[in-house]
Scaffold this active site. Structure first.
Site, mmCIF file in Angstrom:
data_model
loop_
_atom_site.group_PDB
_atom_site.id
_atom_site.type_symbol
_atom_site.label_atom_id
_atom_site.label_comp_id
_atom_site.label_asym_id
_atom_site.label_seq_id
_atom_site.Cartn_x
_atom_site.Cartn_y
_atom_site.Cartn_z
ATOM 1 N N CYS A 124 0.835 -1.198 0.000
ATOM 2 C CA CYS A 124 0.000 0.000 0.000
ATOM 3 C C CYS A 124 0.870 1.249 0.000
ATOM 4 C CB CYS A 124 -0.908 -0.016 1.230
ATOM 5 S SG CYS A 124 -1.876 1.483 1.402
ATOM 6 N N CYS A 184 -0.389 4.095 2.178
ATOM 7 C CA CYS A 184 -0.143 3.928 3.620
ATOM 8 C C CYS A 184 1.327 4.165 3.963
ATOM 9 C CB CYS A 184 -0.495 2.516 4.078
ATOM 10 S SG CYS A 184 -2.000 1.839 3.373
ATOM 11 N N ASP A 185 2.239 3.667 3.146
ATOM 12 C CA ASP A 185 3.649 3.604 3.550
ATOM 13 C C ASP A 185 4.589 4.474 2.719
ATOM 14 O OD1 ASP A 185 2.908 1.672 5.414
ATOM 15 O OD2 ASP A 185 3.093 0.062 3.936
#
Ligand code: NAP
Length: 309
Positions: free
Chosen positions: A135, A138-139
């Site tokens: 992701c 997200c990261d």
């Protein structure tokens, strides 16, 4: 066992599930939506949604999903967090097990969606969370001014590559063929971006790292069989999705890929059980089609309940 008998129990709270819940609660059916994590599904990790009608200029995925939730609340949809592990057909009643507790319902709509597929190469599991991610939204911000690689050539890979350009010094897009699967508008943006370098006809053979995390990737060129080391400290995997229907394998008809088989009205092989969205075998997986599925499943479930009476 819960005393309440629900009319409809919806498993999964992405666009398909929330739409189904909107329709069933608006139809005054006693409805419960069970979500394992957070409401909104995969769209919660999407930066900008550009192809959902009604939002010229696009809308952030989480913002769109908050609107879906608020719309459901307007009609009093009951929601809970929990993991569904079982579904038993007792004819006119179904028993759904959520975190070990049994819930009674007359109909079920499954909208569990799909999760990112894995590459299944050495080092992938070991370095997940230490350089390997599924992701970018997200990261991605953890990878500032360093080179990263995105694996895959579909819409997800293309969108994530573009997103990673905000942080990384360089984004290698590693694809197993010499043309992208992603939609043309995304391809144009990829090819116009100076930070993105295409690595064609290549697959990852191994993720290499040390106690600091990923240090490089070993790639194999599928045309000339050569090997290459790619200096990247992050690997974002975007090679498609796997349906979340394994807990239903003994109960419902699935295709070899694990997708739930339905008719065009979202009926599964079990009467009174419907499936909608990415977990269902169908040609196009988009928010728009998930929404369409959710609406159909809800209306067909309502008709099923009417016919029972
Ligand atoms: P996808 O369309 O299935 O693409 C997966 C990509 O990964 C393909 O390029 C595929 O290569 C490659 N791949 C698959 N297995 C691989 C492996 N083992 N090793 C290396 N590469 C591998 O998946 P997706 O991009 O996640 O999209 C899923 C669905 O969501 C699609 O229907 C997509 O259109 C939709 N989606 C839409 C949007 C949007 O509309 N904005 C955004 C995201 C996703 P090949 O091309 O050679 O098969």
């Amino acid at each position: 066992m819960s005393e309440t008998l629900y009319d409809v129990l919806i498993i999964g709270g992405g666009p398909a599930g929330l739409t189904a819940g909107l329709y069933t609660s608006r139809a005054k059916l006693k409805s419960l939506l069970v979500e394992r994590m957070i409401l909104g599904g995969q769209v919660m990790t999407t930066t900008k949604v550009e192809n959902y009608p009604g939002f010229p200029g696009g809308i952030d995925g989480p913002d769109l999903m908050v609107r879906f939730q608020e719309h459901c609340q307007e009609f009093g949809l009951e929601t809970m967090t929990g993991e569904v592990t079982g579904l038993v057909d007792k004819g006119d009643e179904k028993i759904v097990t959520v975190d070990g507790k049994e819930f009674r319902t007359r109909a079920v709509i499954i909208t569990t969606g799909a999760e990112p597929s894995k590459l299944d190469v050495p080092g992938e599991v070991e370095f997940t969370g230490r350089g390997v991610s599924y992701c970018a939204t997200c990261d991605g911000a953890f990878f500032r001014n360093v080179p990263v690689a995105i694996i895959g050539g579909g819409d997800t890979a293309a969108e994530e590559a573009l997103f990673l350009c905000r942080f990384a010094s360089k984004v290698y897009m590693v694809h197993r063929r010499d043309e992208l699967r992603a939609t043309k508008v995304l391809q144009d943006r990829i090819f116009a971006n100076d930070k993105i370098e295409m690595v064609w006809n290549s697959t990852v053979e191994e993720v290499v790292g040390d106690n600091t995390g990923v240090t490089s990737l070993i790639l194999r060129n599928k045309v000339d069989d050569s090997q290459r080391t790619l200096e990247a400290v992050g690997m974002f995997v975007a090679v498609g999705v796997t349906p979340k229907a394994h807990f239903l394998a003994e109960i419902l008809d699935l295709n070899p890929g694990g997708y739930i088989l339905t008719d065009s009205d979202c009926r599964t092989s079990m009467p009174g059980v419907f499936a909608a969205g990415d977990v269902r075998k169908k040609i196009l997986k988009q928010i728009a089609t998930a929404v369409g599925d959710g609406a159909i499943a809800a209306i067909v479930a309502e008709k099923y309940l009417d016919d029972m009476e």
